[in-house]
Enzyme design. Sequence first.
Site, PDB file in Angstrom:
ATOM      1  N   LYS A 180      43.036  44.800  39.500  1.00 14.91           N
ATOM      2  CA  LYS A 180      43.534  45.644  38.411  1.00 14.91           C
ATOM      3  C   LYS A 180      43.527  47.163  38.665  1.00 14.91           C
ATOM      4  O   LYS A 180      44.579  47.771  38.758  1.00 14.91           O
ATOM      5  CB  LYS A 180      42.771  45.329  37.125  1.00 14.91           C
ATOM      6  CG  LYS A 180      43.153  43.966  36.540  1.00 14.91           C
ATOM      7  CD  LYS A 180      42.637  43.790  35.137  1.00 14.91           C
ATOM      8  CE  LYS A 180      43.244  42.590  34.440  1.00 14.91           C
ATOM      9  NZ  LYS A 180      42.547  41.325  34.594  1.00 14.91           N
TER      10      LYS A 180
ATOM     11  N   ASP B  23      34.106  37.947  41.136  1.00 17.39           N
ATOM     12  CA  ASP B  23      35.437  38.362  40.690  1.00 17.39           C
ATOM     13  C   ASP B  23      35.323  39.741  40.042  1.00 17.39           C
ATOM     14  O   ASP B  23      34.890  39.886  38.907  1.00 17.39           O
ATOM     15  CB  ASP B  23      35.997  37.331  39.701  1.00 17.39           C
ATOM     16  CG  ASP B  23      37.414  37.675  39.232  1.00 17.39           C
ATOM     17  OD1 ASP B  23      37.821  38.853  39.361  1.00 17.39           O
ATOM     18  OD2 ASP B  23      38.098  36.783  38.708  1.00 17.39           O
TER      19      ASP B  23
ATOM     20  N   PHE C 221      37.389  34.035  33.119  1.00 17.58           N
ATOM     21  CA  PHE C 221      38.826  34.172  33.355  1.00 17.58           C
ATOM     22  C   PHE C 221      39.044  34.602  34.801  1.00 17.58           C
ATOM     23  O   PHE C 221      38.549  35.648  35.223  1.00 17.58           O
ATOM     24  CB  PHE C 221      39.469  35.195  32.409  1.00 17.58           C
ATOM     25  CG  PHE C 221      40.957  35.268  32.603  1.00 17.58           C
ATOM     26  CD1 PHE C 221      41.779  34.275  32.107  1.00 17.58           C
ATOM     27  CD2 PHE C 221      41.537  36.300  33.334  1.00 17.58           C
ATOM     28  CE1 PHE C 221      43.159  34.305  32.323  1.00 17.58           C
ATOM     29  CE2 PHE C 221      42.909  36.333  33.556  1.00 17.58           C
ATOM     30  CZ  PHE C 221      43.717  35.341  33.042  1.00 17.58           C
TER      31      PHE C 221
HETATM   32  C1  PLP Z   1      42.963  40.029  34.975  1.00 17.34           C
HETATM   33  C2  PLP Z   1      41.979  39.191  35.707  1.00 17.34           C
HETATM   34  C3  PLP Z   1      42.390  38.241  36.656  1.00 17.34           C
HETATM   35  C4  PLP Z   1      43.847  37.940  36.914  1.00 17.34           C
HETATM   36  O1  PLP Z   1      44.522  39.020  37.428  1.00 17.34           O
HETATM   37  P1  PLP Z   1      46.145  39.021  37.460  1.00 17.34           P
HETATM   38  O2  PLP Z   1      46.476  40.260  38.220  1.00 17.34           O
HETATM   39  O3  PLP Z   1      46.583  39.042  36.027  1.00 17.34           O
HETATM   40  O4  PLP Z   1      46.566  37.783  38.148  1.00 17.34           O
HETATM   41  C5  PLP Z   1      41.422  37.556  37.352  1.00 17.34           C
HETATM   42  N1  PLP Z   1      40.117  37.782  37.137  1.00 17.34           N
HETATM   43  C6  PLP Z   1      39.685  38.676  36.237  1.00 17.34           C
HETATM   44  C7  PLP Z   1      38.225  38.905  36.064  1.00 17.34           C
HETATM   45  C8  PLP Z   1      40.600  39.402  35.476  1.00 17.34           C
HETATM   46  O5  PLP Z   1      40.172  40.274  34.569  1.00 17.34           O
END
Ligand code: PLP
Length: 417
Positions: A259, A230, A146
């Site tokens: 986050k 990421d 994701f």
């Molecule tokens: C939550 C998340 C995203 C997206 O972040 P948003 O602030 O919701 O756009 C991307 N990569 C990872 C690993 C995430 O957990």
Amino acid sequence: MSDQNATTPTAQPWQGRYEHDLVPTFSTPPLLIERGEGAWVWDAEGERYLDFLGGIAVNSLGHAHPVLIEAVTRQVSRAAHISNLFASAPQLELAERLKRLTGAGDAGRVFFANSGTEANEAAFKLARLNRGDGSRSRIIALENAFHGRSMGALALTGKAYMREPFLPMVPGVEHIPATLEALEAAIDDAVAALFVEPIQGEAGVIELPEGFLSRAREVTQRHGALLIIDEVQTGAGRTGDWFAFQHEGITPDAITLAKGMAGGVPIGALVTFGAASQLFHTGQHGSTFGGNPLATAAAGAVLGEIENADLVGNARVRGEQLKQLIAGLDSPLVAGTRGRGLLVGIALAEPVAEQLVRAAREHGLLINATRPDSIRLAPPLIVGDAELTAFRERFGAALADVAAAPSTTAPTEKVNA
Ligand SMILES: *Cc1c(COP(=O)(O)O)cnc(C)c1O
């Protein structure tokens, strides 16, 4: 509190308003939350809940932390926003801090965005700039990954059901299984970048196979591909290291953050390492809000407090205690735990995650079902003995309820990111 009929979406007047006024991209929420303090939140009826989801790994310091209140209040009373035509001290300080904490060091550079998906959009453009002689057009990401909901990040996201309504995707992205064999077979001289989450949070807190990241570093380096990690969910101390890649002792070419970085104030960042820091040139990317004084002051304060209070160490210790405590509940519904630090996945023996989330809520505990058979916990990094004791009582009671009354409803895949 009777929540047995939570399937009736208009049980409360505000739920009717939610459905009437908001685009239904999210399912109707079960609670209207009014305020929080530490690891606790209160709903509109005055019920108190232990928040072990932390706004999906965002509220690193919990709710209403004095350090965040002070930093945001002070900055908003001076200048919240000035545009990227001008610089601010909080932005410069945060960039320096991120270079230090990530180990990107002197050669590193930081680009500020406003969310995880935007940080990944910047990383996607970085990958496109790694053209080599022009033949580098492939981008590799992992199945079930994701990376966000905007079009570039969505193309990277390894869940076909999320991409399909929005085809055609940005071209060039291929998804491979998270195995060493697939990795070695996929990476060649036409690969511009490999995108990897160190732990797949949205997929259910799924760890990479042993040695995956170090092998990924070797093969990408050999073929001139960027290794882009990421850390949107795993970063900022969540896993018991500042950044999860540091657990493997590797140096990536770039990481993305968001986050937990500013405790709830929207922010995202791309941090580049070494030669990857030379790829972007003036005018090639931008953001109106990105890196504004308000968000960067908030992030500086949050990261400063994580550092001063050693909340990275706390995440490591409390995460272990949390896993032990879950095992100690000895529930037939719990098959095991996954994850590191305070990013914990609970594998369930049956697909009862949604019933368990509901039962937990009835016992005053907020948790999250990432899959029909797994629960995600991402409590604030400040949790201590009192919060763990409260969690044990509440989660134990919820498990007992669900074990006593197994569901007849069919599980559905739910993603709340
Ligand atoms: C939550 C998340 C995203 C997206 O972040 P948003 O602030 O919701 O756009 C991307 N990569 C990872 C690993 C995430 O957990």
